[in-house]
Design an enzyme around this catalytic site. Structure first.
Site, PDB file in Angstrom:
ATOM      1  N   ASP A  34       0.804  -1.217   0.000  1.00 56.70           N
ATOM      2  CA  ASP A  34       0.000   0.000   0.000  1.00 56.70           C
ATOM      3  C   ASP A  34       0.841   1.273   0.000  1.00 56.70           C
ATOM      4  OD1 ASP A  34      -1.916  -1.836   0.197  1.00 56.70           O
ATOM      5  OD2 ASP A  34      -2.777  -1.159   2.091  1.00 56.70           O
ATOM      6  N   GLU A  36       3.893   1.746  -1.110  1.00 53.04           N
ATOM      7  CA  GLU A  36       4.542   1.970  -2.410  1.00 53.04           C
ATOM      8  C   GLU A  36       3.513   2.510  -3.412  1.00 53.04           C
ATOM      9  OE1 GLU A  36       7.941  -1.528  -2.307  1.00 53.04           O
ATOM     10  OE2 GLU A  36       5.889  -2.034  -2.774  1.00 53.04           O
ATOM     11  N   ASP A  38       0.725   4.242  -2.650  1.00 48.44           N
ATOM     12  CA  ASP A  38       0.425   5.640  -2.300  1.00 48.44           C
ATOM     13  C   ASP A  38       1.528   6.568  -2.788  1.00 48.44           C
ATOM     14  OD1 ASP A  38      -1.939   5.002  -1.164  1.00 48.44           O
ATOM     15  OD2 ASP A  38      -1.234   5.016   0.912  1.00 48.44           O
ATOM     16  N   LYS A 119     -11.815   3.529   9.261  1.00 48.46           N
ATOM     17  CA  LYS A 119     -11.804   3.172   7.834  1.00 48.46           C
ATOM     18  C   LYS A 119     -11.492   1.691   7.712  1.00 48.46           C
ATOM     19  CE  LYS A 119      -9.881   4.707   3.422  1.00 48.46           C
ATOM     20  NZ  LYS A 119      -9.347   3.457   2.923  1.00 48.46           N
ATOM     21  N   LYS A 285     -15.740  13.080   8.311  1.00 51.92           N
ATOM     22  CA  LYS A 285     -16.685  13.677   7.361  1.00 51.92           C
ATOM     23  C   LYS A 285     -17.348  14.879   8.017  1.00 51.92           C
ATOM     24  CE  LYS A 285     -17.858   9.142   5.510  1.00 51.92           C
ATOM     25  NZ  LYS A 285     -18.806   8.025   5.583  1.00 51.92           N
ATOM     26  N   CYS A 403      20.171 -24.260  26.151  1.00 49.09           N
ATOM     27  CA  CYS A 403      19.534 -24.262  24.830  1.00 49.09           C
ATOM     28  C   CYS A 403      18.122 -24.840  24.958  1.00 49.09           C
ATOM     29  CB  CYS A 403      20.353 -25.093  23.855  1.00 49.09           C
ATOM     30  SG  CYS A 403      19.495 -25.393  22.309  1.00 49.09           S
TER      31      CYS A 403
HETATM   32  S1  IVH Z   1     -17.122   7.306   2.577  1.00 48.99           S
HETATM   33  C1  IVH Z   1     -17.229   9.980  -0.664  1.00 48.99           C
HETATM   34  N1  IVH Z   1     -16.771   6.107   4.858  1.00 48.99           N
HETATM   35  O1  IVH Z   1     -12.585   4.172   1.814  1.00 48.99           O
HETATM   36  C2  IVH Z   1     -16.740   9.216   0.435  1.00 48.99           C
HETATM   37  N2  IVH Z   1     -15.546   5.322   2.985  1.00 48.99           N
HETATM   38  O2  IVH Z   1     -10.896   5.798  -0.196  1.00 48.99           O
HETATM   39  C3  IVH Z   1     -16.250   7.877   0.110  1.00 48.99           C
HETATM   40  N3  IVH Z   1     -14.092   3.403   3.480  1.00 48.99           N
HETATM   41  O3  IVH Z   1     -14.096   3.442  -1.260  1.00 48.99           O
HETATM   42  C4  IVH Z   1     -16.745   6.814   0.951  1.00 48.99           C
HETATM   43  N4  IVH Z   1     -14.657   3.220   5.595  1.00 48.99           N
HETATM   44  O4  IVH Z   1     -14.001   1.620   0.500  1.00 48.99           O
HETATM   45  C5  IVH Z   1     -16.412   6.155   3.564  1.00 48.99           C
HETATM   46  N5  IVH Z   1     -16.593   5.137   6.925  1.00 48.99           N
HETATM   47  C6  IVH Z   1     -16.249   5.174   5.658  1.00 48.99           C
HETATM   48  C7  IVH Z   1     -15.324   4.271   5.098  1.00 48.99           C
HETATM   49  C8  IVH Z   1     -14.992   4.391   3.751  1.00 48.99           C
HETATM   50  C9  IVH Z   1     -13.936   2.715   4.610  1.00 48.99           C
HETATM   51  C10 IVH Z   1     -13.419   3.109   2.205  1.00 48.99           C
HETATM   52  C11 IVH Z   1     -14.344   2.882   1.028  1.00 48.99           C
HETATM   53  C12 IVH Z   1     -13.993   3.919   0.032  1.00 48.99           C
HETATM   54  C13 IVH Z   1     -12.597   4.258   0.425  1.00 48.99           C
HETATM   55  C14 IVH Z   1     -12.251   5.654   0.021  1.00 48.99           C
END
Ligand code: IVH
Length: 676
Positions: A34, A36, A38, A119, A285, A403
């Site tokens: 991941d 690499e 990113d 996430k 968010k 040992c």
């Molecule tokens: S919101 C517009 N909420 O992260 C917002 N995504 O890189 C996009 N993901 O494709 C989605 N947990 O697979 C949202 N609580 C969460 C999330 C989440 C994991 C993943 C999802 C998305 C990726 C975005």
């Protein structure tokens, strides 16, 4: 740099990232880790930022994920499935909030409320409900178009088929993550690198019956298209999701202020190894839907959300136990067994503690909370101990003085060069008498650069040793095949194959033979030097009898450490006995003297791809034997590229561009009159 060159570099990076995408999204085969990935993405973004003339419709700035594969029917998402921008530090978060406030023209001291959601590292899916009925489920695909995986999603218990609640919108796409719990992943550890791959693999089965075999879970967190949704805030929407029968993340929170976000991040990061699902960061968010609407999106990600990622090479976990491993040379290596944790896509459950001194220095104890680092291909190690989290009743770890494998005394050698005692403690037994040392020595003996016996892997060495079939190297050539044929899992053909591969290896080059003996400090390169020096096994035996070991110091590259180790090996009765037995069985070829003016004089070679019946080490010696040299990359200095099976395309292309001679294995061997 000139414009064309920049464009070329940019296009190359885009081609590469799309190749990785294709493998990852369509074939479940991640080619890089991941971090690499990113890094490559960041490089592309930075180039685009710096040079406004760079634009490509295939750039990750305009695309999410990858085009869906052909197995499933495709459908367009009514509202695209976006991705999230990443934050890696407090500074990134401060900038994120600053951008939001600037955009909304809000004062800097106003507090923005966030919905804070772990996430989960899984596969996102979008579920279309009409009048409460689950109609269709799509994968993310490229963000605009997804694959119809309805039947597979229907096997997941967390996905309600029908929702009766009156306030459930008339039409809505519920979006969330499909994943596999860590406890369920345990059973699949041998098949997949991590739970994400397991979930993705299962979800993409052609037959839903295969999907059902793997216990997938679904956690809902957002929506796409909707008609009739009455909520105004993300946290209220999440509460509603529960009412409607969806599972949501139990660690979701509502938080304001960057400082509090960081506090929550630190807290959750330290809990990661206790969770039954993998998370690779936290999503923030903006809570208010009206503000979200005003903020809108940039390219493929919303302005109102960000993913605060965890480090891709470090993680916090707990030590379950400290085991002592005994290696081929008798070295006792402490290894911490930790609660499994996903570090950059790899599940880590062991971390080396190097040696006794390291444990003392860091005062690492069982039950400690520790930071583990995994960098590149090296074995993960313990970086630091969190003393505040240490249980009150914890006790210092006491390193065994005996040992753990054979009970012999352990010793620390005195290093003649540093004039200090070694940090490494060793088993003092006579090699083959200690189970662990013997098994490791035998594994080394049959390994690729030594006898290279096909089909004689590490597991077989272990089981044959335990069954008393092999105790010493010579036993490998005197196996009781009748007994093996009666073992579970051994058919007539596999016994015949094993017999064949062992018999073909009775003839061996002198340098491989020296290497196979597993003399401490004598690796492949030193074995080569010694084989050239002695020329033949009989000359080595004469030398040993004369006992003038210091003569070896005349060899360029051999030092006191190697000489001492060599002497120790050949003055050990057990080793001499093994050598005597091996001599009766093997044909040890004399070493060729390297030709000064050989056929390949002044020529450089590079090998790419797998060769037939020949290892890299062997072809390298063949080249050197004929006065050629090997190099590590394609450049103007390269004279000839030798191409085996599945070569690195880039190497072949670059060689063609530079008009470098390209030969296959046979053409090369013919050149040396060594056709096979
Ligand atoms: S919101 C517009 N909420 O992260 C917002 N995504 O890189 C996009 N993901 O494709 C989605 N947990 O697979 C949202 N609580 C969460 C999330 C989440 C994991 C993943 C999802 C998305 C990726 C975005």
């Amino acid at each position: 740099m000139d414009k064309n060159l920049i464009k070329k570099k940019y296009k190359e990076k885009i081609k590469l990232i799309n190749h990785y995408n294709k493998k990852y999204f369509n074939e479940n085969k991640p080619l890089i880790n991941d971090s690499e990935y990113d890094q490559l993405k960041v490089e592309i973004y930075n180039l685009e930022k710096k040079y406004s003339f760079l634009r490509d419709k295939n750039s990750p700035s305009f695309n999410v994920g990858f085009k869906p594969s052909k197995i499933f029917k495709k459908f367009t998402h009514k509202v695209p499935m976006l991705s999230l921008s990443n934050a890696f530090s407090q500074e990134d978060l401060l900038n994120f909030e600053k951008r939001i406030k600037n955009y909304l023209d809000k004062k800097s001291d106003i507090e923005i409320e966030y919905s804070v959601e772990p996430k989960i590292d899984g596969i996102s899916a979008s579920l279309t409900y009409k009048n409460g009925k689950f109609l269709r489920g799509l994968s993310r695909g490229d963000g605009n178009e997804g694959e119809d995986i309805t039947q597979n999603l229907k096997t997941i218990k967390d996905i309600p088929d029908y929702i009766k609640e009156k306030d459930f919108p008339e039409e809505i796409d519920i979006r969330g993550e499909v994943f596999i719990q860590n406890s369920d992943f345990k059973k699949l550890r041998d098949k997949f690198a991590n739970p994400r791959n397991a979930a993705s693999g299962s979800l993409r089965q052609k037959n839903p019956i295969d999907t059902k075999k793997i216990p997938l879970k679904f956690i809902a967190y957002t929506y796409g298209y909707q008609k009739g949704l009455n909520e105004n805030r993300q946290t209220d929407f999440i509460k509603k999701l529960i009412d409607w029968g969806f599972r949501v993340n139990p660690f979701n929170r509502q938080i304001s202020g960057i400082k509090n976000l960081i506090k929550n991040y630190i807290d959750l990061e330290s809990k990661r190894s206790d969770l039954d699902f993998d998370i690779d960061g936290i999503v923030y968010k903006v809570n208010d839907f009206d503000l979200q609407k005003r903020l809108g999106n940039v390219a493929s990600a919303p302005r109102w959300a960000i993913a605060h990622k965890f480090s891709s090479n470090k993680a916090i976990s707990k030590i379950i136990s400290i085991d002592i491993q005994v290696g081929r040379t008798g070295a006792l290596t402490p290894v911490a067994k930790i609660k499994p944790i996903n570090i950059g896509g790899v599940i880590v459950s062991n971390a080396t503690l190097h040696n006794e001194d390291e444990i003392i220095r860091k005062d690492v104890r069982v039950s400690d909370t520790v930071t583990v680092e995994r960098a590149g291909d090296v074995i993960p190690h313990i970086l630091s101990v969190e003393l505040k989290k240490r249980p009150k009743d914890s006790v210092k770890f006491s390193f065994p003085i005996r040992c753990p494998s054979c009970g012999s005394k352990t010793i620390k050698d005195f290093n003649l060069i540093t004039k200090k005692k070694d940090a490494v403690r060793r088993c003092s037994s006579e090699g083959y008498y200690c189970e662990k040392v013997a098994i490791e020595k035998l594994k080394h003996f049959v390994s690729k650069d030594a006898f290279n016996i096909d089909g004689f892997g590490k597991k077989i060495v272990e089981s044959f040793w335990k069954l008393n079939l092999i105790k010493f190297p010579q036993d490998i050539f005197r196996l009781d095949y009748g007994k093996i044929g009666k073992l579970d899992g051994w058919g007539r053909l596999s016994v015949e194959n094993l017999k064949y591969s062992i018999n073909t290896k009775k003839k061996i080059s002198f340098e491989r033979f020296i290497y196979a003996l597993g003399i401490r400090h004598i690796g492949l390169e030193n074995a080569k030097l010694l084989s050239k020096y002695f020329g033949s096994f009989s000359k080595l035996k004469n030398f040993v009898e004369k006992d003038n070991y210091d003569d070896l110091l005349n060899i360029d590259g051999i030092g006191e450490t190697q000489v001492n180790s060599f002497r120790l090996f050949f003055t050990n009765d057990m080793n001499l006995k093994v050598l005597g037995e091996l001599e009766k069985i093997l044909i040890i070829n004399n070493s060729f003297s390297v030709k000064k003016n050989g056929l390949l004089k002044d020529k450089t070679f590079l090998v790419t791809g797998k060769l037939q019946g020949m290892s890299r080490a062997e072809i390298k010696s063949l080249i050197e034997l004929n006065s050629g040299t090997t190099v590590s990359g394609v450049s103007k200095k390269l004279n000839c590229l030798i191409v085996g099976e599945k070569p690195t395309k880039k190497k072949v292309e670059s060689a063609k561009k530079l008009k470098i001679e390209i030969l296959n294995q046979n053409q090369f061997l013919n050149m040396l009159n060594k056709s096979r």
